[in-house]
Scaffold this motif. Structure first.
Motif, mmCIF file in Angstrom:
data_model
loop_
_atom_site.group_PDB
_atom_site.id
_atom_site.type_symbol
_atom_site.label_atom_id
_atom_site.label_comp_id
_atom_site.label_asym_id
_atom_site.label_seq_id
_atom_site.Cartn_x
_atom_site.Cartn_y
_atom_site.Cartn_z
ATOM 1 N N ALA A 10 0.961 -1.159 -0.230
ATOM 2 C CA ALA A 10 0.347 0.514 -0.374
ATOM 3 C C ALA A 10 0.687 1.435 0.033
ATOM 4 O O ALA A 10 0.380 2.317 -0.746
ATOM 5 C CB ALA A 10 -1.224 -0.019 1.422
ATOM 6 N N ILE A 11 2.209 1.330 0.162
ATOM 7 C CA ILE A 11 3.036 2.029 0.755
ATOM 8 C C ILE A 11 3.249 2.978 -0.826
ATOM 9 O O ILE A 11 3.899 3.201 -0.981
ATOM 10 C CB ILE A 11 4.201 2.231 1.114
ATOM 11 C CG1 ILE A 11 5.081 2.926 1.045
ATOM 12 C CG2 ILE A 11 5.165 1.360 -0.165
ATOM 13 C CD1 ILE A 11 4.617 4.209 2.846
ATOM 14 N N TYR A 12 3.284 1.647 -2.067
ATOM 15 C CA TYR A 12 2.565 2.362 -3.749
ATOM 16 C C TYR A 12 2.009 2.271 -3.777
ATOM 17 O O TYR A 12 1.437 2.879 -5.357
ATOM 18 C CB TYR A 12 3.718 1.402 -4.239
ATOM 19 C CG TYR A 12 4.900 0.904 -4.062
ATOM 20 C CD1 TYR A 12 5.665 2.191 -4.514
ATOM 21 C CD2 TYR A 12 5.558 -0.034 -3.242
ATOM 22 C CE1 TYR A 12 7.205 2.399 -4.453
ATOM 23 C CE2 TYR A 12 7.180 -0.212 -3.015
ATOM 24 C CZ TYR A 12 7.923 1.249 -3.054
ATOM 25 O OH TYR A 12 9.251 0.060 -3.213
ATOM 26 N N GLY A 13 0.529 2.657 -3.131
ATOM 27 C CA GLY A 13 -0.987 3.057 -3.385
ATOM 28 C C GLY A 13 -1.456 2.846 -4.756
ATOM 29 O O GLY A 13 -1.735 1.373 -5.060
ATOM 30 N N SER A 14 -1.170 3.417 -5.568
ATOM 31 C CA SER A 14 -2.275 3.577 -6.260
ATOM 32 C C SER A 14 -2.363 2.085 -7.919
ATOM 33 O O SER A 14 -3.166 2.120 -8.809
ATOM 34 C CB SER A 14 -2.324 4.495 -7.322
ATOM 35 O OG SER A 14 -1.468 4.966 -7.727
ATOM 36 N N ARG A 15 -0.916 1.870 -7.318
ATOM 37 C CA ARG A 15 0.029 0.721 -8.720
ATOM 38 C C ARG A 15 0.311 -0.265 -7.412
ATOM 39 O O ARG A 15 1.242 -0.976 -8.788
ATOM 40 C CB ARG A 15 1.157 1.160 -9.409
ATOM 41 C CG ARG A 15 1.133 2.748 -10.182
ATOM 42 C CD ARG A 15 1.824 3.610 -11.307
ATOM 43 N NE ARG A 15 2.862 4.089 -9.382
ATOM 44 C CZ ARG A 15 3.735 5.047 -10.001
ATOM 45 N NH1 ARG A 15 4.295 5.014 -11.596
ATOM 46 N NH2 ARG A 15 4.149 5.503 -9.053
ATOM 47 N N ALA A 16 -0.313 -0.741 -6.975
ATOM 48 C CA ALA A 16 0.112 -2.146 -6.072
ATOM 49 C C ALA A 16 -1.022 -2.836 -5.886
ATOM 50 O O ALA A 16 -0.684 -4.130 -5.171
ATOM 51 C CB ALA A 16 0.152 -1.091 -4.917
ATOM 52 N N SER A 17 -1.928 -2.982 -6.708
ATOM 53 C CA SER A 17 -3.152 -3.823 -6.843
ATOM 54 C C SER A 17 -2.400 -5.660 -7.335
ATOM 55 O O SER A 17 -3.188 -6.214 -6.156
ATOM 56 C CB SER A 17 -4.105 -3.740 -7.583
ATOM 57 O OG SER A 17 -4.711 -2.754 -6.597
ATOM 58 N N ASN A 18 -1.154 -5.155 -8.131
ATOM 59 C CA ASN A 18 -0.826 -6.821 -8.684
ATOM 60 C C ASN A 18 0.382 -6.668 -8.164
ATOM 61 O O ASN A 18 1.052 -8.271 -8.752
ATOM 62 C CB ASN A 18 -0.923 -6.174 -9.889
ATOM 63 C CG ASN A 18 -1.591 -6.072 -10.716
ATOM 64 O OD1 ASN A 18 -2.801 -6.770 -10.867
ATOM 65 N ND2 ASN A 18 -1.858 -5.104 -12.106
ATOM 66 N N GLY A 19 0.858 -6.430 -6.982
ATOM 67 C CA GLY A 19 1.917 -6.344 -6.263
ATOM 68 C C GLY A 19 2.689 -5.821 -6.927
ATOM 69 O O GLY A 19 3.175 -4.836 -7.185
ATOM 70 N N VAL A 20 4.380 -5.621 -6.025
ATOM 71 C CA VAL A 20 5.496 -4.780 -6.359
ATOM 72 C C VAL A 20 6.608 -5.826 -6.670
ATOM 73 O O VAL A 20 7.206 -6.641 -5.237
ATOM 74 C CB VAL A 20 5.345 -3.821 -5.212
ATOM 75 C CG1 VAL A 20 6.690 -2.701 -5.207
ATOM 76 C CG2 VAL A 20 3.938 -2.937 -5.304
ATOM 77 N N VAL A 21 7.512 -5.488 -7.495
ATOM 78 C CA VAL A 21 8.903 -6.278 -7.270
ATOM 79 C C VAL A 21 9.647 -5.132 -6.834
ATOM 80 O O VAL A 21 10.092 -4.410 -7.841
ATOM 81 C CB VAL A 21 8.955 -7.199 -8.751
ATOM 82 C CG1 VAL A 21 10.431 -7.832 -8.433
ATOM 83 C CG2 VAL A 21 7.969 -8.166 -8.729
#
Length: 1016
Positions: A220-231
């Motif tokens: 969630a710290i990456y907000g609007s672009r995080a629904s698909n996960g973060v690498v």
């Protein structure tokens, strides 16, 4: 506001007067031997060093600081300085990395203190593998992460899903961040009908670690672009101590993991002749006198031909055989070097790599050369600056997409009774029944050349104890040049030749400013607070041109074309994000944990009424093993439970989907405007939607982490549910409006699942043996959809409410009538009919797997080491779309797979292959006949290595020598009859529901290589 912290950094750097002291020490293992490269960090800060080759370190720290000492393979220790100037630390061996520092959004965190679901992979596990991008190396290693390579084409786009598919038509790929900078991960290609993989520009050997953020607490710290996960990708850094220089080389050879068996010339003539005869075409009165005439009149073929051409093997280099030192072989080679070291003031890492792979498919080649320089410099004890910079040159010689006749694997369709070369001219045969696309390899090319730089610079200032101010600017600079040439005589080139060139330039830069404050209220209460802001802007400019009519095949530049066609264009696009974020972590007595984060994102992609969105998450954890009744327990070493809930977004759509398009449209030499626009060569007529907003995903996660028997058995279990609402979908509009679509937030879907990861240290003496594995279950369901999505031209895959994404709908094939050889289909009541029209369309398959996972094992003894990795997928269906042509009981002149010889021939025959009847569509219409189980288990990687004894190696200038042998994709076990069960012809674009389609898709490569690594 955007740079509100930058001036603070400068001012705050000046006073930097807080008192510090130098703490020296040595880090050793339980055996007393030094541990080089151990990380020593002052708790609550980014102030840290690494131990040298002798295990020694020296660090300036606060007199009452706590040092966190960690190293991969050892249990992390916290050591209170207490005014001491010297400490000795003994680290105990650990079966897992549960206590190591884990990279999270905008910082690091101890694994023990982590309350989110994060999987971290060491860069050592992905080094020196014959892959074009790092994602291929982590298949099977990461619970909850499904990676599908799509095909055996080099540099091709890869489909990656973290905890299922969270969107129907918006991007389903995770956000990629390299050294804190979000990068361009969308395909930028203009000259191919299948995507390139932008991540192939990154050298896997430069990677220090990969963190995959899966739940809302971590993303969630990456907000609007995080629904698909973060690498999160962290590249290698220099460490204080003796400079280490390494050099490596490997060479290998490849072949397809599997071949399909097609009819030889005699079998082809027998089956097709029978098909023509059964169709009643051999009749001197009304049809053909014999098969010789029928073959000649229907297909222009010589029935009496003596040729037996293995067209299916000609799609592969050297007919798919291993040719280790052949210039035309599918060979791979890599040269690399690195140098790393530094002192208390300056640390550096320098690397260079050249990789050259010739793919198994003819004409396919991938080359990458890269350089990287990472620098860290401590100006004072309180001010540190750094630079991470890389430059890569990538050249991908591509082959056509699966759906193009020029795709080499469509050679399968050609009849074996026609020759490869014209016997008269000696040139490639241009008179084959379908296009001989080997001509494209001789008279054409499709070359994509990329210059790519990932660069970032930062300044860290610690003005007072516990407070760290950081300002960072990073850029991702991509320049892609594509040259597509189809010479005269090719299918697309026609009589005079065709050429297309596109120049794509993408400049993606980010400025991030953060303030982190760590403090202890008392000995029991520890807080760390992060606040920051970030601005990102990406601009893309594309210039393209095409032409026809070239004097000879040697002229390929568009300047030489007689006609400059309508493809000459130039367009630009871009987007920007402005974000503010914060996070609070709380630790009570080292066992009660809590975390909360929030982010406010503004994006240029969305409507004027919803330009900003707020995303937040919270999580808690309880480290039970720190309670007095378990602390020091020899059986239960680690037991932690955690829970999280949060909201994230997905904004990966077109840059102007919320806008109404109007474009210039000249008429009769007069300027004018019209609805719609042309973006990337595609006409877009979107009416615009000022209310357009993000897809929103709400996720809950419950997890438990454990370690037993001195951490010899360890693992994690997570259960989760993700609910996505406001799906970004295009709704068709009446054409009378002047526009075709409007993008709206409609519909919802759900993913829920279970992830299990287990590791065990079986033996831990001189002979070491460890095993591990993971398994993930995910269930996807469309919970709300105004109307089904049935794509044009592909009615098989659908999006239906109360069904998983991309389920297959078609007529259900029922086999063959044993009395007459007719194909049968199931009726609505479960009966059968030979009438294709009478059979209802129903659900016939699901491309989503029931579970996925991987297993691994590692052995080591007296310098020898052996590792093996297996990957598996179970319960997914694959539609072999090429089966309609190549496994269709000789309904056409296409060559057939050998299983079609099991056709019905006489009453009483029991078979699933109908009677062969030329052009009568006996069982060859779209149905479940070609849907098969796509489950598989693959031995992904096996590596055997040997480290030469130190007393032998050190007689020269060397310090270490390791030789190794690697087998990649060694064996695949599956019931799927196609080339490879790991396919996804259509699913790499934005249509996430077009999954599990195999249409002349090449298999992966099986590679054997031998390598050596030298340390100086």
């Amino acid at each position: 506001m955007r740079n509100f912290l930058t001036p603070i950094l400068v001012v705050a750097a000046l006073p930097a007067l807080a008192q510090t002291q130098v703490v020296s020490g040595r880090v050793v293992g339980a055996d007393g031997n030094a541990i080089p490269g151990a990380t020593v960090v002052e708790r609550g800060t980014t102030n840290g060093v690494s131990s040298g080759a002798d295990g020694n370190f020296s660090l300036s720290a606060q007199p009452q600081a706590t040092l966190i000492i960690s190293s991969i393979g050892y249990t992390t220790q916290n050591v209170a300085v207490g005014g001491r100037s010297s400490v000795t630390v003994t680290l105990a061996a650990s079966a897992t990395n549960l206590d190591e520092a884990v990279v999270v959004g905008y910082g690091t965190q101890s694994k023990a203190d982590l309350t989110g679901a994060v999987t971290q992979i060491s860069g050592n596990s992905i080094q020196n593998q014959p892959v074009t991008s790092f994602e291929q190396s982590i298949q099977g290693r990461t619970p909850g992460v499904v990676i599908n390579q799509g095909s055996g084409k080099l540099g091709q786009g890869i489909n990656i899903q973290i905890r299922g598919t969270s969107s129907v038509t918006a991007s389903n790929r995770p956000l990629y961040v390299i050294d804190g900078v979000p990068i361009t991960f969308q395909d930028q290609s203009q000259a191919g009908d299948e995507p390139l993989n932008p991540l192939a520009d990154l050298n896997p050997n430069d990677i220090e670690s990969i963190s995959i953020l899966k739940d809302a607490s971590s993303t969630a710290i990456y907000g609007s672009r995080a629904s698909n996960g973060v690498v999160l990708i962290t590249t290698r850094k220099g460490k204080q101590g003796q400079t280490k220089v390494t050099a490596g080389y490997y060479y290998g050879t490849s072949a397809p993991t599997r071949f399909r068996q097609f009819l030889n010339a005699d079998q082809y003539k027998t089956l097709l002749g029978e098909s023509i005869t059964n169709a009643g075409l051999i009749d001197p009165a009304t049809g053909y006198a014999d098969l010789t005439e029928a073959f000649a009149q229907e297909g222009g073929l010589d029935y009496n031909s003596t040729y037996n051409t293995p067209w299916d093997r000609l799609a592969f280099r050297n007919n798919g055989k291993y040719k280790p030192f052949s210039s035309n072989g599918a060979n791979v080679a890599q040269y690399d070097f690195s140098a790393a070291g530094g002192d208390a003031k300056t640390r550096f890492f320098l690397s260079g790599t050249f990789n050259d792979q010739k793919g198994i498919v003819v004409g396919n080649r991938f080359r990458r050369g890269s350089l990287r320089l990472n620098l860290d410099h401590s100006i004072t004890d309180k001010i540190r600056v750094g630079l991470n910079s890389s430059l890569a040159r990538t050249v991908n010689e591509r082959v056509s997409g699966d759906n193009a006749f020029s795709n080499p694997l469509q050679l399968n369709a050609l009849t074996p009774i026609q020759p490869q070369f014209d016997p008269t001219t000696g040139l490639l045969n241009a008179a084959t029944i379908y296009y001989n696309n080997l001509i494209d390899q001789q008279l054409g090319s499709n070359r994509a050349g990329t210059y790519r730089s990932f660069t970032s610079g930062y300044i860290n200032v610690t003005p007072v104890k516990g407070l760290t101010l950081r300002s960072e600017i990073g850029g991702d600079f991509l320049n892609l040049n594509e040259d597509l040439v189809r010479g005269a005589g090719t299918q697309d080139g026609g009589a005079t030749g065709y050429a297309y060139n596109a120049q794509t330039q993408t400049v993606n830069y980010t400025n991030t400013n953060t303030a982190t404050y760590n403090y202890n209220l008392t000995d029991d209460h520890h807080f760390d607070v992060l606040v920051g802001e970030s601005y990102q802007r990406s601009d893309t400019k594309v210039t393209s041109a095409e032409g026809r009519g070239f004097p000879t095949t040697e002229f390929t530049r568009i300047a030489s074309a007689a006609i400059k066609t309508g493809g000459n264009s130039s367009f630009g696009t871009g987007y920007s994000f402005l974000s503010y974020f914060g996070r609070l972590n709380y630790n009570y007595q080292g066992k009660y944990l809590a975390s909360a984060s929030v982010r406010r994102d503004g994006s240029s992609r969305f409507g004027a009424n919803n330009r900003y969105g707020t995303f937040g998450a919270g999580s808690v954890g309880y480290l039970i093993s720190e309670e007095s009744f378990l602390k020091g327990n020899t059986t239960i070493n680690l037991l932690k439970v955690r829970a999280s809930y949060g909201v994230t977004g997905n904004g990966e759509i077109g840059n102007f989907d919320s806008r109404r398009f109007v474009s210039a449209l000249p008429y009769a030499d007069q300027s004018g405007t019209a609805p719609g626009s042309v973006i990337g060569g595609v006409v877009v007529a979107n009416i615009g939607n000022p209310n357009l907003s993000w897809e929103t995903t709400k996720q809950v996660d419950l997890g438990v982490e454990f370690g037993f028997l001195n951490n010899r058995i360890s693992g994690e279990v997570d259960v989760y549910q993700k609910n996505t609402t406001g799906l970004l979908l295009n709704r068709q509009l009446p054409l009378t409006s002047g526009y075709t679509t409007i993008t709206e937030n409609v519909g919802a879907l759900r993913n829920k699942g279970l992830e299990i990861a287990l590791n065990a240290r079986v033996f831990d003496g001189d002979f070491k043996w460890s095993v591990g594995g993971n398994i993930s279950f995910n269930r996807n369901l469309i919970t709300n959809l105004p109307q089904p999505i049935i794509p044009t031209g592909n009615t098989l895959s659908r999006v239906m409410q109360d069904q998983p994404l991309g389920v297959f709908y078609a007529k259900r094939y029922a086999g063959v009538d044993a009395a007459n050889g007719d194909a049968l289909y199931y009726t609505a009541d479960g009966g059968t009919t030979k009438s294709y029209a009478a059979a209802p369309i129903q659900k016939v398959g699901n491309p989503n797997p029931k579970y996925t996972g991987g297993v691994n094992t590692n052995f080591s003894y007296q310098g020898f080491d052996l590792s093996a990795l297996g990957q598996f997928t179970y319960g997914n269906d694959i539609y072999n779309a090429a089966g309609v042509y190549q496994s269709a009981n000789a309904d056409y002149f296409d060559n057939q797979t050998v299983d079609q010889l099991n056709r019905w021939q006489k009453p009483g025959d029991i078979t699933s292959v109908p009677q062969a009847r030329y052009l009568e569509s006996n069982g060859t219409n779209t149905s479940s006949r070609w849907i098969q189980d796509g489950s598989f288990f693959r031995i992904k990687n096996v590596t055997l290595g040997y480290n030469l004894p130190a007393d032998l190696v050190k007689k020269g200038y060397l310090q270490t020598v390791r030789v190794y042998f690697t087998a990649q994709n060694l064996a695949t076990f599956t019931s799927y009859t196609g080339y490879d069960p790991e396919v996804s012809t259509y699913g790499l674009g934005t249509a996430n529901y077009l999954l599990g389609h195999d249409f002349y898709t090449p298999p992966l490569a099986k590679t054997f290589l031998l390598g050596v690594n030298l340390g100086f």
